[in-house]
Every structure is written in C-alpha cells, then in structure tokens.
Enzyme design. Structure first.
Site, PDB file in Angstrom:
ATOM      1  CG  ASP A  93       8.935  12.857 -13.531  1.00 42.91           C
ATOM      2  OD1 ASP A  93       9.481  11.925 -14.134  1.00 42.91           O
ATOM      3  OD2 ASP A  93       7.763  13.223 -13.741  1.00 42.91           O
ATOM      4  CD  GLU A 108      18.665  26.846   3.340  1.00 43.30           C
ATOM      5  OE1 GLU A 108      18.043  26.126   4.162  1.00 43.30           O
ATOM      6  OE2 GLU A 108      18.113  27.700   2.633  1.00 43.30           O
TER       7      GLU A 108
HETATM    8  C1  NOJ Z   1       9.228  10.692 -16.681  1.00 42.33           C
HETATM    9  C2  NOJ Z   1       9.192   9.391 -15.944  1.00 42.33           C
HETATM   10  O1  NOJ Z   1      10.447   8.793 -16.027  1.00 42.33           O
HETATM   11  C3  NOJ Z   1       8.095   8.571 -16.580  1.00 42.33           C
HETATM   12  O2  NOJ Z   1       8.098   7.251 -16.105  1.00 42.33           O
HETATM   13  C4  NOJ Z   1       6.778   9.247 -16.321  1.00 42.33           C
HETATM   14  O3  NOJ Z   1       5.758   8.549 -17.006  1.00 42.33           O
HETATM   15  C5  NOJ Z   1       6.794  10.693 -16.815  1.00 42.33           C
HETATM   16  N1  NOJ Z   1       7.991  11.384 -16.464  1.00 42.33           N
HETATM   17  C6  NOJ Z   1       5.640  11.465 -16.238  1.00 42.33           C
HETATM   18  O4  NOJ Z   1       5.848  11.701 -14.867  1.00 42.33           O
END
Ligand code: NOJ
Length: 581
Positions: free
Chosen positions: A234, A283
């Site tokens: 993310d 790994e």
């Molecule tokens: C991207 C994620 O897909 C989204 O849903 C989220 O709100 C933001 N990152 C923050 O983590």
C-alpha cells in the site's frame, strides 16, 4: 495484542507444506506472476459467514472453490488486520493479528492452506507508510510525550508560528485538510504535530528510523512463514519523504499528484527498501512476490519499482484511468509495454479496485476520471465494460480483477450519506470520498438482500445492496451463456489454454478502421487476434480467423472462402472478440 497459533502446537515459522510447494511449482520456470490473473477480495464485502453484516475470513474460505472455478490464479486480500477501521482496515493497529470482525489467525492459516490445495495463491496487503493511531508504538509515543524514542518512529515536529500553532509545513492530506494534527502533551498543554498523509488516524511512519525498517522486515517474514505468496504494498511510493520535509508552496496538492514528483511521494529512497525486501522474498521457496501500489506521474517511473532487484509487479493506474477510446487505449498499451520492457517486468492491467468507481459505471458516463457519481447509461456501461475486460485479458502480462466485476456490477451511486464510511467523505476537499460505492457487498444468490452475502435472507450487510442486484447474483448468472460471469469464465479458460495469451511483452497492431483496435499475438504453437470496436457503430472488417469468444452476440460473419480472403465480419458497437489464427 499479537495473536498467534501457539494453541495449535504448530510453529508459525513452519517450513512450507507440501501443498504450498505444489502450488509454487506450477509455472515456476517462467515466473507465475508474469501472466497471473489476480482477483482482489475486499474482505468486508465478499462473504459474511456469521451473519453480522461484515464479510470475514471463513466466508472467503467457503467461497474459494468459486474462485478456482472462475479460473483465477491468485487472490489478493485487502487488509484484515487488527484495526479500528478508520480507513476500512488501511489503518493497522497490529500487523500480526487478524481483526476479530474478520476472524482469527487460525482462520487466516486455514484460508491460506485451502487456497493452496485448490491451486490458488494468496497475496496479502501490507501497509507500511502509516499505522493506525491505535498502534502500540503511536499510543506510547503520545503517552510518553516529547523526548520519547517512540516519537522518532513517526514524524512528530514542533509547529510554526509564535506558539507552534501552525503546522510544520504546508502538506495536505490526500483525504482533505492539512496533513498534520497537533497533539496534546501529557500535562494537557498543546504539543507537537504529527504527519498523516491520509486520515489523522493514520500517522506516517518515519522510515529513517531503523526500528521501522526492522519491524517491517519481521512482519514480512511473519506472513511469509504463514505461507502467503506475496504482498500488495500500500502507498508503495510514500514511505520516504524529502529531507527536511520542505514546503510544496502550492495548494490543491491532490491535483498535482498525477503530474509532479512530490516531496512525500515517489522519492528515490523508497527503492532501497524494496531491494532489501526482494532479498527476503527470494529467501523463500515458491516465487513470493511484491506488488507496488505506486501512484507515479508516468508508467516510466512506475517501472523503477519493478527493476530486477526490486518488486515483481506494479499496478498500471494509467491504464485504469484511460477512458473507452481506441486511440487512448492504444497509446497507453504501447507506453505500458515500452516502459516495462527495459526492466524485464510484466506489464499489469487493471480496470477496477476498491478505490475507484467500477468500470461498468465509469464507461456508462462521459470521460471524467476515476471518481464518478452518476449511474450514467447502465446498458452502455455494461457493454463497454464487458468489451474492456476481454481487451484487458488479451494483453501480454498479468491482470487484476476486482470482486464483482465478473458479475458486471455497477457502482452504487445513491448510497445515503448516513451509511457512508469512506473517511475522505467526511473531510471533504480531499480525495472524492465516494469509494463506498464500489465496496457494496456482492450478491451470490437468492431474491432478498443480502443475496447470499450473509447466511440469512433479510439479514444485515454493512452497506445496503440495491434491489436490482438480485438479477446480478452468481446464482442467476451461472449457466447463462449471455451473462457476464460466463463471459469471464470462458475468457479465463481460453486464456489458460491458448499458447499466445498470458505472458509476453509484445502486441502487433494490424491496420483497422477508425475507432477500432486489432492486434495479433504470436507463439510457436499458434497465434491469436483481438478485435476491439470502441465506437458506437458496427464496423465491418476482414475476418481475422476462427472466432473463440466475443463480448457481444451481434458479431455477423460470413464463412471465409479460400483462406479468408472473402470473409468478412461485422464487429458490434462497443465489443471485443477473440480469434484463433
Ligand atoms: C491505498 C488504499 O488502496 C486505500 O484504500 C487507502 O485509503 C490508502 N492507500 C491509504 O492506506
């Protein structure tokens, strides 16, 4: 807070099981991720086993055979970790625990094992840019006050102005408002500010602090030891901030995201983190992968994340943001393939996810970005969505599907304000805040909500489903050859079988009338042609081969005579067809 499997007398660090190894060996030689179709499950909205209105891990587990039969290779699970759910789980309080609303670590273990037995790989979401404000480190940092070493793990800074009453810099939150929130000292006086690029409940980690890097290496190993096949990372472009956290000098910063390199996004320093992570992934047996959610200004910059010693894949958001237009599609396909070729990574393709309006609704409306609030022309949207999905699945590389797109689901554009949960909805002025519309629980069966999402007709679902979804359920669509579900099933089956589909780096464009795209893919064992009519009128072309699949039933052909010279085909408006040659 960490849950563990101790009560099972099994070690969480157990060597991969025979099942894991069997899954891993499939496609090992050329890299399974190079052509994988990866299905995104949004746990809140996939399947609710206990009837509390919220999807959960046992629910997902019970539906794995559906995913196997659909024909996908892997499942990416959005976060199911312990979380106060300020941002639907992208605010993680404990990276090694499953939130009770989703189940337990034992459920996660069972899910991973079952998936492997069915030949499905599991990719979990990792959220390293920020934690939840309920994370133990952040709570201690607040409690212990200025000078606490825990504060070094986040970005705590004194404010500007005479009494520190102004934020330390001018950065804005993606969800609206300043990217800083002021704290209160343990004695009740106003204190330092902390950085949060998203909601205030999501404080950003300070990746300059070695404890943060150590912790995430350990978290990676925890889940790899559990047997997961990879991580979707993310905000993969966000962890490293420009030295000194310089002002940006302009407002409405969200608008700059697509075009400029920002002091908080896509900094070169992030790549060192991924080199370290790649060594850890390598790994482990079975080709474990990392997938970057990196919103960069260009596909060329996205390619930096998938250099041979970094991650394996990155989402192609430029593709997702392209409207249903032949010229624009051809350009983004070319740019994507050209950008990935030098680094040797597969291109990826995606049309929908949990952050954008579903493509059946985007394409029902005039071009207007990825956040659309009007239902538009539903029939047009579905026709184009089916065509767009067949085009995507014909392209070389790996494709991502978002749960429910195989049912042709539209966005729910009329959710009442009181049921909305998207944090940016409440902060205004930031990201649009209408992401709940693509997160409505999906319909499985029956005539009464929650349509098999939960066990009891008339039972709850955390977001209400439209009555029209009874007609779109898996049950209704299964076995109907005209349904979108059967189109996806057929497409995924053909994609597996046909030697020219799946992995690759090239398409050969063939001449075709305006508003259409025709490309060919070749392999030693056979060739394939994809025809796309992105225009509103039927278009006549020379029959390219033997029809295998079409997104619309109005494809008229005459039999080719003497080697197809006299054969012709009428491509229906907004349709894609697959041909064997
Ligand atoms: C991207 C994620 O897909 C989204 O849903 C989220 O709100 C933001 N990152 C923050 O983590």
């Amino acid at each position: 807070m960490t849950q563990n499997l101790a009560d099972t007398s099994r070690s969480t660090a157990a060597a991969p099981t025979a099942v894991t190894t069997a899954v891993a060996n499939a496609g090992e030689s050329r890299g399974w991720w190079r052509e994988a179709v990866i299905y995104q499950v949004y746990p809140r909205s996939f399947a609710d086993s206990n009837g509390d209105g919220m999807g959960d891990l046992p629910g997902i587990r019970s539906r794995l055979p559906y995913l196997r039969d659909l024909g996908v290779d892997a499942v990416w699970l959005s976060p199911f970790y312990a979380s106060p759910q300020a941002d639907a789980g992208y605010d993680v309080a404990d990276y090694r625990a499953v939130d009770p609303m989703f189940g337990t670590l034992l459920d996660a273990d069972a899910l991973i094992r079952d998936a492997h037995e069915l030949g499905l790989r599991i990719i979990v979401d990792l959220v390293p840019n920020h934690s939840s404000d309920a994370h133990e480190w952040f709570q201690r940092a607040l409690r212990e006050g200025p000078g606490s070493p825990l504060r070094e793990r986040y970005h705590f800074l004194p404010g500007k102005g005479q009494n520190g009453e102004l934020p330390p810099n001018d950065w804005e939150s993606i969800f609206g408002g300043p990217a800083w929130t002021r704290t209160e000292n343990p004695d009740g006086t106003p204190g330092d500010w902390y950085l949060h690029l998203f909601a205030p409940e999501q404080p950003d980690f300070n990746w300059e602090n070695p404890a943060v890097a150590d912790e995430f290496r350990s978290i990676l190993r925890f889940w790899l030891d559990m047997g997961v096949d990879g991580f979707r990372i993310d905000v993969a472009h966000g962890m490293v901030k420009a030295p000194g956290l310089p002002d940006l000098g302009s407002h409405d910063q969200l608008k700059l995201l697509g075009s400029d390199v920002m002091p908080f996004f896509d900094q070169d320093g992030v790549h060192e983190i991924y080199r370290t992570w790649r060594r850890i992934l390598d790994e482990y047996p079975g080709q474990r992968i990392g997938v970057a959610e990196a919103w960069t200004p260009t596909v060329a910059r996205t390619a930096n994340y998938v250099r041979p010693d970094e991650l394996h894949q990155a989402f192609n958001f430029q593709y997702l943001g392209t409207h249903w237009d032949a010229g624009q599609l051809r350009e983004v396909i070319d740019v994507s393939l050209d950008s990935m070729r030098p680094v040797g990574a597969p291109s990826t393709w995606v049309l929908s996810n949990h952050d954008v309006t579903r493509h059946a609704t985007r394409f029902a409306n005039p071009a207007g970005g990825t956040q659309i609030r009007t239902p538009g022309d539903r029939e047009l949207g579905l026709r184009r969505a089916r065509a767009a999905s067949l085009l995507m699945l014909a392209l070389p590389g790996s494709a991502y599907l978002y749960q429910g797109e195989e049912l042709g689901l539209p966005d729910v554009t009329d959710l009442p304000d009181e049921v909305r949960q998207d944090p940016s909805f409440f902060r205004k002025a930031g990201q649009d805040g209408f992401r709940d519309g693509c997160r409505v629980p999906i319909p499985w069966s029956g005539t009464e909500a929650p349509y098999g999402f939960g066990p009891t007709p008339g039972g709850p679902s955390w977001l209400p489903q439209p009555a029209s979804w009874a007609e779109l359920s898996v049950e209704v669509q299964s076995g109907d050859p005209t349904s979108t579900l059967e189109l996806y099933r057929s497409a995924l089956a053909v994609r597996r079988e046909h030697p020219a589909l799946g992995a690759g780096t090239e398409v050969t464009w063939l001449d075709s009338p305006e508003g259409t795209l025709v490309f060919r893919r070749d392999s030693a064992e056979g060739s394939f042609v994809c025809t796309v009519n992105a225009s509103a009128e039927p278009v006549r072309i020379a029959t390219p081969g033997r029809i295998m699949l079409s997104s619309a039933d109005a494809v008229g052909t005459s039999e080719p005579k003497d080697g197809a010279v006299d054969g012709w085909t009428v491509l229906a408006a907004d349709s894609t067809s697959w041909w064997a040659v």
